[in-house]
Design a protein around this motif. Structure first.
Motif: not given
Length: 234
Positions: A15-19, A31-37, A210-211
């Motif tokens: 259950n995470y969003k990706e940025f 660039q960097v991609t981050i996953k945040i719960l 990001s969504s």
């Protein structure tokens, strides 16, 4: 009961969003991609607020400044700005209230999800001088995203900032907040606690994906806060 909620809701890392944050000012467009719960509906500190992506992008666009610094995020919630700072190479402490174990657990798991070893998590409650607060290592930068939500908490937030800044007089705060009312101000509280602030330019959000787009619906500002240097350091 709280332990059961924590176990059932945070046992999954799905259950995470990706940025994805980019900086077009750099030749390599790094660039960097981050996953945040997040846990929507569990607590207001367990989902991503509109200020977090803005402050995270500001951190990423200033990664040369934060690299190798010691950074503390207060009221971290899901910890997006602090996680980005850690990806920049900073040593990061993510903190939230001792009364919010869900947020503290999310911060730990988001750090794990992003493969970070340079992140620690601790409980710091605004307005309370605790051993955890007094035993913090020297801090270079404090991050604060959407901490100015309830007016009743404003002075506690600023007191915590002041305590740390007076112990680390060369440090500063990057604070992102959503403008909810023109009648609410922290200026008199900053003066009371021997601090001052000025507005920083917002980062460009043109080169990120990001969504999540809630930040587009609000007026968000970023301030830098420092101590008034003529005042005596604790």
């Amino acid at each position: 009961m709280m332990n059961e909620i924590l176990k059932s809701r945070s046992s999954s890392l799905d259950n995470y969003k990706e940025f994805t944050f980019s900086d077009s000012s750099k030749k390599d467009e790094h660039q960097v991609t981050i996953k945040i719960l997040e846990l929507p509906g569990a607590d207001y500190g367990t989902y991503i607020w509109p200020c977090a992506p803005i402050l995270a992008q500001y951190v990423w666009q200033n990664k040369d400044l934060v690299r190798t610094q010691s950074i503390l995020e207060i009221g971290a919630g899901t910890g997006l700005p602090g996680i980005v700072a850690a990806k920049c190479g900073a040593n990061v402490i993510l903190s939230d209230s001792n009364t919010k174990p869900l947020s503290l657990d999310l911060c730990r798991k988001s750090a794990e999800l992003n493969g970070l070893k340079n992140v620690t998590v601790c409980g710091i409650t605004w307005g309370e001088v605790t051993p955890t607060l007094t035993q913090l290592p020297p801090i270079d930068l404090i991050l604060a995203s959407d901490c100015f939500y309830h007016s009743k908490d404003f002075e506690d937030v600023i007191m915590t900032m002041s305590f740390i800044l007076h112990r680390c007089p060369n440090a500063n705060v990057w604070c992102a907040y959503q403008e909810r009312s023109s009648e609410r101000s922290i200026e008199y509280l900053l003066d009371k606690w021997s601090l001052y602030g000025h507005e920083l330019p917002l980062p460009s959000m043109e080169h990120w994906t990001s969504s999540y787009d809630s930040h587009l619906k609000h007026i968000i500002r970023i301030y830098e806060i420092r101590i008034k240097m003529q005042n005596k350091v604790y």
